[in-house]
Scaffold this active site. Sequence first.
Site, mmCIF file in Angstrom:
data_model
loop_
_atom_site.group_PDB
_atom_site.id
_atom_site.type_symbol
_atom_site.label_atom_id
_atom_site.label_comp_id
_atom_site.label_asym_id
_atom_site.label_seq_id
_atom_site.Cartn_x
_atom_site.Cartn_y
_atom_site.Cartn_z
ATOM 1 N N LYS A 13 19.399 46.403 90.164
ATOM 2 C CA LYS A 13 18.904 45.037 90.380
ATOM 3 C C LYS A 13 19.744 44.306 91.424
ATOM 4 O O LYS A 13 19.227 43.730 92.373
ATOM 5 C CB LYS A 13 18.905 44.234 89.061
ATOM 6 C CG LYS A 13 18.087 44.863 87.946
ATOM 7 C CD LYS A 13 18.121 44.045 86.676
ATOM 8 C CE LYS A 13 19.473 43.910 86.012
ATOM 9 N NZ LYS A 13 20.050 45.159 85.474
ATOM 10 N N ARG A 88 16.772 37.652 79.549
ATOM 11 C CA ARG A 88 17.177 38.888 78.879
ATOM 12 C C ARG A 88 16.748 38.910 77.419
ATOM 13 O O ARG A 88 17.019 39.881 76.724
ATOM 14 C CB ARG A 88 18.697 38.994 78.921
ATOM 15 C CG ARG A 88 19.230 39.988 79.920
ATOM 16 C CD ARG A 88 20.727 39.816 79.916
ATOM 17 N NE ARG A 88 21.410 41.015 80.264
ATOM 18 C CZ ARG A 88 21.899 41.234 81.488
ATOM 19 N NH1 ARG A 88 21.705 40.373 82.455
ATOM 20 N NH2 ARG A 88 22.571 42.329 81.724
ATOM 21 N N ARG A 125 30.266 52.920 89.662
ATOM 22 C CA ARG A 125 30.172 51.698 90.483
ATOM 23 C C ARG A 125 31.561 51.141 90.800
ATOM 24 O O ARG A 125 32.452 51.129 89.969
ATOM 25 C CB ARG A 125 29.363 50.629 89.735
ATOM 26 C CG ARG A 125 29.400 49.279 90.451
ATOM 27 C CD ARG A 125 28.382 48.312 89.939
ATOM 28 N NE ARG A 125 28.510 48.040 88.527
ATOM 29 C CZ ARG A 125 27.620 47.330 87.837
ATOM 30 N NH1 ARG A 125 26.547 46.848 88.429
ATOM 31 N NH2 ARG A 125 27.794 47.126 86.544
ATOM 32 N N ARG A 158 34.383 47.312 87.249
ATOM 33 C CA ARG A 158 34.155 46.231 86.284
ATOM 34 C C ARG A 158 34.624 46.657 84.900
ATOM 35 O O ARG A 158 34.441 47.814 84.519
ATOM 36 C CB ARG A 158 32.656 45.880 86.239
ATOM 37 C CG ARG A 158 32.289 44.752 87.167
ATOM 38 C CD ARG A 158 30.820 44.532 87.310
ATOM 39 N NE ARG A 158 30.046 44.433 86.071
ATOM 40 C CZ ARG A 158 28.742 44.167 86.042
ATOM 41 N NH1 ARG A 158 28.083 43.959 87.165
ATOM 42 N NH2 ARG A 158 28.096 44.098 84.907
ATOM 43 N N ARG A 169 25.969 48.390 76.164
ATOM 44 C CA ARG A 169 25.063 47.544 76.955
ATOM 45 C C ARG A 169 23.646 48.131 76.976
ATOM 46 O O ARG A 169 22.668 47.398 76.929
ATOM 47 C CB ARG A 169 25.599 47.386 78.382
ATOM 48 C CG ARG A 169 26.817 46.460 78.439
ATOM 49 C CD ARG A 169 27.609 46.634 79.708
ATOM 50 N NE ARG A 169 26.849 46.357 80.913
ATOM 51 C CZ ARG A 169 27.153 46.857 82.115
ATOM 52 N NH1 ARG A 169 28.192 47.667 82.257
ATOM 53 N NH2 ARG A 169 26.429 46.543 83.156
HETATM 54 P P1 AP5 Z 1 23.641 47.737 90.520
HETATM 55 O O1 AP5 Z 1 22.725 47.270 91.592
HETATM 56 O O2 AP5 Z 1 24.991 47.110 90.438
HETATM 57 O O3 AP5 Z 1 22.894 47.681 89.111
HETATM 58 P P2 AP5 Z 1 22.424 46.442 88.257
HETATM 59 O O4 AP5 Z 1 21.060 46.737 87.752
HETATM 60 O O5 AP5 Z 1 22.617 45.158 89.002
HETATM 61 O O6 AP5 Z 1 23.441 46.600 87.055
HETATM 62 P P3 AP5 Z 1 24.378 45.550 86.309
HETATM 63 O O7 AP5 Z 1 25.359 46.342 85.514
HETATM 64 O O8 AP5 Z 1 24.962 44.541 87.244
HETATM 65 O O9 AP5 Z 1 23.363 44.911 85.379
HETATM 66 P P4 AP5 Z 1 23.643 44.233 84.076
HETATM 67 O O10 AP5 Z 1 22.315 43.638 83.850
HETATM 68 O O11 AP5 Z 1 24.189 45.034 82.977
HETATM 69 O O12 AP5 Z 1 24.894 43.288 84.403
HETATM 70 P P5 AP5 Z 1 25.024 41.757 84.716
HETATM 71 O O13 AP5 Z 1 26.083 41.599 85.698
HETATM 72 O O14 AP5 Z 1 23.692 41.138 84.926
HETATM 73 O O15 AP5 Z 1 23.789 49.318 90.683
HETATM 74 C C1 AP5 Z 1 24.669 50.054 89.861
HETATM 75 C C2 AP5 Z 1 25.343 51.173 90.689
HETATM 76 O O16 AP5 Z 1 24.351 52.104 91.094
HETATM 77 C C3 AP5 Z 1 26.022 50.677 91.958
HETATM 78 O O17 AP5 Z 1 27.226 51.387 92.108
HETATM 79 C C4 AP5 Z 1 25.039 51.022 93.089
HETATM 80 O O18 AP5 Z 1 25.742 51.325 94.266
HETATM 81 C C5 AP5 Z 1 24.314 52.233 92.522
HETATM 82 N N1 AP5 Z 1 22.897 52.271 92.874
HETATM 83 C C6 AP5 Z 1 22.021 51.231 92.805
HETATM 84 N N2 AP5 Z 1 20.771 51.631 93.146
HETATM 85 C C7 AP5 Z 1 20.873 52.973 93.418
HETATM 86 C C8 AP5 Z 1 19.919 53.965 93.802
HETATM 87 N N3 AP5 Z 1 18.602 53.680 93.936
HETATM 88 N N4 AP5 Z 1 20.353 55.221 93.980
HETATM 89 C C9 AP5 Z 1 21.655 55.543 93.800
HETATM 90 N N5 AP5 Z 1 22.621 54.651 93.430
HETATM 91 C C10 AP5 Z 1 22.223 53.385 93.235
HETATM 92 O O19 AP5 Z 1 25.507 41.206 83.291
HETATM 93 C C11 AP5 Z 1 26.801 41.503 82.793
HETATM 94 C C12 AP5 Z 1 26.984 40.835 81.437
HETATM 95 O O20 AP5 Z 1 26.809 39.410 81.562
HETATM 96 C C13 AP5 Z 1 25.991 41.239 80.345
HETATM 97 O O21 AP5 Z 1 26.372 42.429 79.707
HETATM 98 C C14 AP5 Z 1 26.049 40.009 79.418
HETATM 99 O O22 AP5 Z 1 27.203 40.023 78.640
HETATM 100 C C15 AP5 Z 1 26.168 38.860 80.410
HETATM 101 N N6 AP5 Z 1 24.851 38.325 80.808
HETATM 102 C C16 AP5 Z 1 24.315 38.350 82.069
HETATM 103 N N7 AP5 Z 1 23.108 37.771 82.058
HETATM 104 C C17 AP5 Z 1 22.875 37.364 80.793
HETATM 105 C C18 AP5 Z 1 21.791 36.722 80.159
HETATM 106 N N8 AP5 Z 1 20.681 36.383 80.839
HETATM 107 N N9 AP5 Z 1 21.876 36.465 78.832
HETATM 108 C C19 AP5 Z 1 22.976 36.788 78.132
HETATM 109 N N10 AP5 Z 1 24.044 37.412 78.669
HETATM 110 C C20 AP5 Z 1 24.000 37.702 79.990
#
Ligand code: AP5
Length: 214
Positions: A13, A88, A125, A158, A169
């Site tokens: 994402k 979410r 990552r 991270r 997660r």
């Molecule tokens: P990346 O693009 O970083 O993946 P992502 O989907 O953004 O993953 P996140 O871990 O950031 O999502 P998340 O939803 O768990 O975390 P968030 O920060 O929102 O890609 C991942 C890796 O793969 C990278 O190394 C990239 O280079 C590689 N890659 C990407 N695409 C690729 C491809 N096509 N091919 C090969 N490699 C690829 O949330 C973190 C925490 O915040 C949550 O756990 C929660 O505690 C809190 N939080 C956030 N939002 C909320 C909410 N709305 N409600 C409650 N708690 C929340």
Amino acid sequence: MKVILLGPPGVGKGTQAKQLVEYFKIPHISTGDMLREIVKEESPVGLKVREIMNRGDLVPDDLVTEIVRLRLKKADALSGFILDGYPRTNVQAKSLDEILNDSPLNGAIYLDASQQTLIQRLSGRRVCKKCGANFHITNMPPKSSGICDKCGGELFQRSDDQVETIKKRLNVYLRQTVSLIDYYQSRNKLIKLNADEPASVVYNTLIDILGKWR
Ligand code: AP5
């Protein structure tokens, strides 16, 4: 254009959103990034949020929704945005509908990939401390190990990208977030994409879809 990127942790994402906002010139609104900024402040709220994020749980709906409500009021988001990581839960999805009110979403793009892919992506990552750029030790390695290609900043892992927290997660996603697929499908807002593909393939498909909503 008002779009949600929906999907499990690690599906890509953030990687896609960062490129799409450069192309479409609209803001990338990531609740994960905004929460990590709050954690940096080390306020009582920040300390509580850090503990929740490090466990791999979700931050309470009311706190996240208030952050999003304030962000969406800013001038740069009035004509469009890409929301990453919100909503979410069903409660958050209903709150978002209320916030957007008479200017609804164009759609929710559901990025899907296998569990094996997600674990491989998250455990490899690396993120730049300075500019937040995303890398992967094998899929998208930086030119010099541990150094950001874009700004020369130091890359780090991270704290929630440790294997045990990744598994937590992914379980939290299945328990609390996966129902949003039905939520948006029943409103004719859902488009599903295979994000197991290389990032450039996913990006080109997204440009085609989002280009129609511009
Ligand atoms: P990346 O693009 O970083 O993946 P992502 O989907 O953004 O993953 P996140 O871990 O950031 O999502 P998340 O939803 O768990 O975390 P968030 O920060 O929102 O890609 C991942 C890796 O793969 C990278 O190394 C990239 O280079 C590689 N890659 C990407 N695409 C690729 C491809 N096509 N091919 C090969 N490699 C690829 O949330 C973190 C925490 O915040 C949550 O756990 C929660 O505690 C809190 N939080 C956030 N939002 C909320 C909410 N709305 N409600 C409650 N708690 C929340």
